[in-house]
Motif scaffolding. Structure first.
Motif, PDB file in Angstrom:
ATOM      1  N   GLU A 184      -7.778 -19.989  12.316  1.00 35.06           N
ATOM      2  CA  GLU A 184      -7.549 -18.993  11.270  1.00 35.06           C
ATOM      3  C   GLU A 184      -6.619 -19.519  10.173  1.00 35.06           C
ATOM      4  O   GLU A 184      -6.485 -18.905   9.125  1.00 35.06           O
ATOM      5  CB  GLU A 184      -6.938 -17.721  11.883  1.00 35.06           C
ATOM      6  N   LEU A 185      -5.938 -20.637  10.431  1.00 29.87           N
ATOM      7  CA  LEU A 185      -4.925 -21.138   9.507  1.00 29.87           C
ATOM      8  C   LEU A 185      -5.300 -22.526   8.989  1.00 29.87           C
ATOM      9  O   LEU A 185      -5.397 -23.479   9.755  1.00 29.87           O
ATOM     10  CB  LEU A 185      -3.564 -21.194  10.215  1.00 29.87           C
ATOM     11  N   TYR A 186      -5.507 -22.614   7.688  1.00 31.74           N
ATOM     12  CA  TYR A 186      -5.841 -23.880   7.048  1.00 31.74           C
ATOM     13  C   TYR A 186      -4.553 -24.474   6.484  1.00 31.74           C
ATOM     14  O   TYR A 186      -3.949 -23.898   5.577  1.00 31.74           O
ATOM     15  CB  TYR A 186      -6.852 -23.661   5.927  1.00 31.74           C
ATOM     16  N   THR A 187      -4.129 -25.618   7.025  1.00 31.53           N
ATOM     17  CA  THR A 187      -2.866 -26.218   6.580  1.00 31.53           C
ATOM     18  C   THR A 187      -3.043 -27.621   6.019  1.00 31.53           C
ATOM     19  O   THR A 187      -2.309 -28.018   5.126  1.00 31.53           O
ATOM     20  CB  THR A 187      -1.856 -26.280   7.742  1.00 31.53           C
ATOM     21  N   ASP A 188      -3.989 -28.382   6.545  1.00 32.39           N
ATOM     22  CA  ASP A 188      -4.173 -29.765   6.110  1.00 32.39           C
ATOM     23  C   ASP A 188      -5.025 -29.825   4.852  1.00 32.39           C
ATOM     24  O   ASP A 188      -6.011 -29.090   4.711  1.00 32.39           O
ATOM     25  CB  ASP A 188      -4.832 -30.600   7.216  1.00 32.39           C
ATOM     26  N   THR A 189      -4.636 -30.725   3.952  1.00 34.03           N
ATOM     27  CA  THR A 189      -5.361 -30.887   2.703  1.00 34.03           C
ATOM     28  C   THR A 189      -5.617 -32.359   2.418  1.00 34.03           C
ATOM     29  O   THR A 189      -4.897 -33.232   2.895  1.00 34.03           O
ATOM     30  CB  THR A 189      -4.573 -30.303   1.505  1.00 34.03           C
ATOM     31  N   ILE A 190      -6.649 -32.590   1.643  1.00 33.41           N
ATOM     32  CA  ILE A 190      -6.935 -33.906   1.083  1.00 33.41           C
ATOM     33  C   ILE A 190      -6.986 -33.713  -0.424  1.00 33.41           C
ATOM     34  O   ILE A 190      -7.847 -32.985  -0.923  1.00 33.41           O
ATOM     35  CB  ILE A 190      -8.256 -34.491   1.614  1.00 33.41           C
ATOM     36  N   SER A 216      -2.494 -40.182   7.986  1.00 30.85           N
ATOM     37  CA  SER A 216      -2.914 -40.501   6.624  1.00 30.85           C
ATOM     38  C   SER A 216      -2.974 -39.223   5.793  1.00 30.85           C
ATOM     39  O   SER A 216      -3.270 -38.151   6.311  1.00 30.85           O
ATOM     40  CB  SER A 216      -4.298 -41.147   6.650  1.00 30.85           C
ATOM     41  N   GLU A 217      -2.741 -39.360   4.501  1.00 33.12           N
ATOM     42  CA  GLU A 217      -2.862 -38.225   3.589  1.00 33.12           C
ATOM     43  C   GLU A 217      -4.309 -37.957   3.198  1.00 33.12           C
ATOM     44  O   GLU A 217      -4.625 -36.863   2.722  1.00 33.12           O
ATOM     45  CB  GLU A 217      -2.075 -38.501   2.306  1.00 33.12           C
ATOM     46  N   ASN A 262      -3.126 -47.170   3.129  1.00 27.92           N
ATOM     47  CA  ASN A 262      -3.335 -48.038   4.275  1.00 27.92           C
ATOM     48  C   ASN A 262      -3.962 -47.269   5.449  1.00 27.92           C
ATOM     49  O   ASN A 262      -3.488 -47.324   6.581  1.00 27.92           O
ATOM     50  CB  ASN A 262      -2.024 -48.710   4.690  1.00 27.92           C
ATOM     51  N   ASP A 263      -5.041 -46.557   5.149  1.00 26.67           N
ATOM     52  CA  ASP A 263      -5.678 -45.702   6.150  1.00 26.67           C
ATOM     53  C   ASP A 263      -6.134 -46.457   7.387  1.00 26.67           C
ATOM     54  O   ASP A 263      -6.065 -45.924   8.499  1.00 26.67           O
ATOM     55  CB  ASP A 263      -6.854 -44.943   5.539  1.00 26.67           C
ATOM     56  N   ILE A 264      -6.603 -47.678   7.227  1.00 21.62           N
ATOM     57  CA  ILE A 264      -7.032 -48.438   8.400  1.00 21.62           C
ATOM     58  C   ILE A 264      -5.860 -48.688   9.333  1.00 21.62           C
ATOM     59  O   ILE A 264      -6.012 -48.666  10.549  1.00 21.62           O
ATOM     60  CB  ILE A 264      -7.751 -49.760   8.017  1.00 21.62           C
ATOM     61  N   MET A 265      -4.669 -48.888   8.793  1.00 22.92           N
ATOM     62  CA  MET A 265      -3.495 -49.072   9.645  1.00 22.92           C
ATOM     63  C   MET A 265      -3.241 -47.810  10.466  1.00 22.92           C
ATOM     64  O   MET A 265      -3.011 -47.884  11.674  1.00 22.92           O
ATOM     65  CB  MET A 265      -2.252 -49.391   8.820  1.00 22.92           C
ATOM     66  N   HIS A 266      -3.301 -46.625   9.824  1.00 23.20           N
ATOM     67  CA  HIS A 266      -3.087 -45.372  10.547  1.00 23.20           C
ATOM     68  C   HIS A 266      -4.146 -45.175  11.628  1.00 23.20           C
ATOM     69  O   HIS A 266      -3.812 -44.825  12.771  1.00 23.20           O
ATOM     70  CB  HIS A 266      -3.100 -44.182   9.588  1.00 23.20           C
TER      71      HIS A 266
END
Length: 189
Positions: free
Chosen positions: A32-38, A52-53, A83-87
């Motif tokens: 019910e709660l949307y918190t993550d964003t791109i 990663s963001e 550096n998404d591959i690192m994450h």
């Protein structure tokens, strides 16, 4: 982006929050709660953060006896700025390798952009799977072109028969077997 959900039909076969070996074991979801964003756009709460963001994932399936995992991705894969591959490598893949996973299927339909950097983490990941492999399924053409520019395709099997797989119509075990058959054909070639 909040309408794009991870694939739910395999939950009866595998749930990463119930898997004691999963990096997401015990995670509780509030649908019910949307918190993550791109980039300011909310994403469905079922996606899992990896540090990663811009890149989120969902482990759709893991079979430790066969050493295989299927991971769906969403967002922008940005190695240049974030550096998404690192994450992904440090926070998820290394944990799974320690649990015996050495075959990875990455579902890329919801990767909307790729910004490359060097291929160091990809090479490291490739070396660590030893007798296993990494496959990218259904990534967009322009992402595959960017992968080629940064030599990512040297480490991740992609394109060709992996470009338009209708994986949602299959049970996870059957899908994994088909992917492995295609990988073995490429290796034999």
């Amino acid at each position: 982006m909040h309408h794009i959900e991870p694939y739910y039909n395999w939950l009866k076969y595998y749930d990463s929050s119930s898997d004691e070996l999963s990096p997401f074991h015990g995670k509780e979801y509030n649908y019910e709660l949307y918190t993550d964003t791109i980039y300011g756009y909310y994403i469905d709460p079922a996606w899992d953060a990896i540090g990663s963001e811009t890149l989120y994932i969902k482990i759709l399936y893991a079979n430790y006896d066969d050493g295989i995992a299927v991971i769906e991705l969403i967002g922008e894969w940005n190695d240049t700025l974030h550096n998404d591959i690192m994450h992904l490598k440090r926070n998820i893949i290394e944990h799974m390798i320690l649990q015996g996973i050495n075959k990875f299927v990455l579902i890329g339909e919801n990767i909307l952009n790729f910004h490359g950097s060097d291929d160091e983490y990809y090479a490291e990941w490739f070396d660590e799977v030893e007798d296993g492999w990494i496959v990218g399924v259904n990534f967009r053409d322009f992402v595959l072109e960017e992968w080629a520019q940064f030599n990512v395709d040297n480490y991740i099997n992609c394109g060709g028969q992996f470009e338009h797989l209708n994986w949602r119509t299959l049970k996870p075990q059957v899908f994994c077997e088909r992917v492995e058959e295609h990988v073995m054909k490429r290796l034999d070639f």
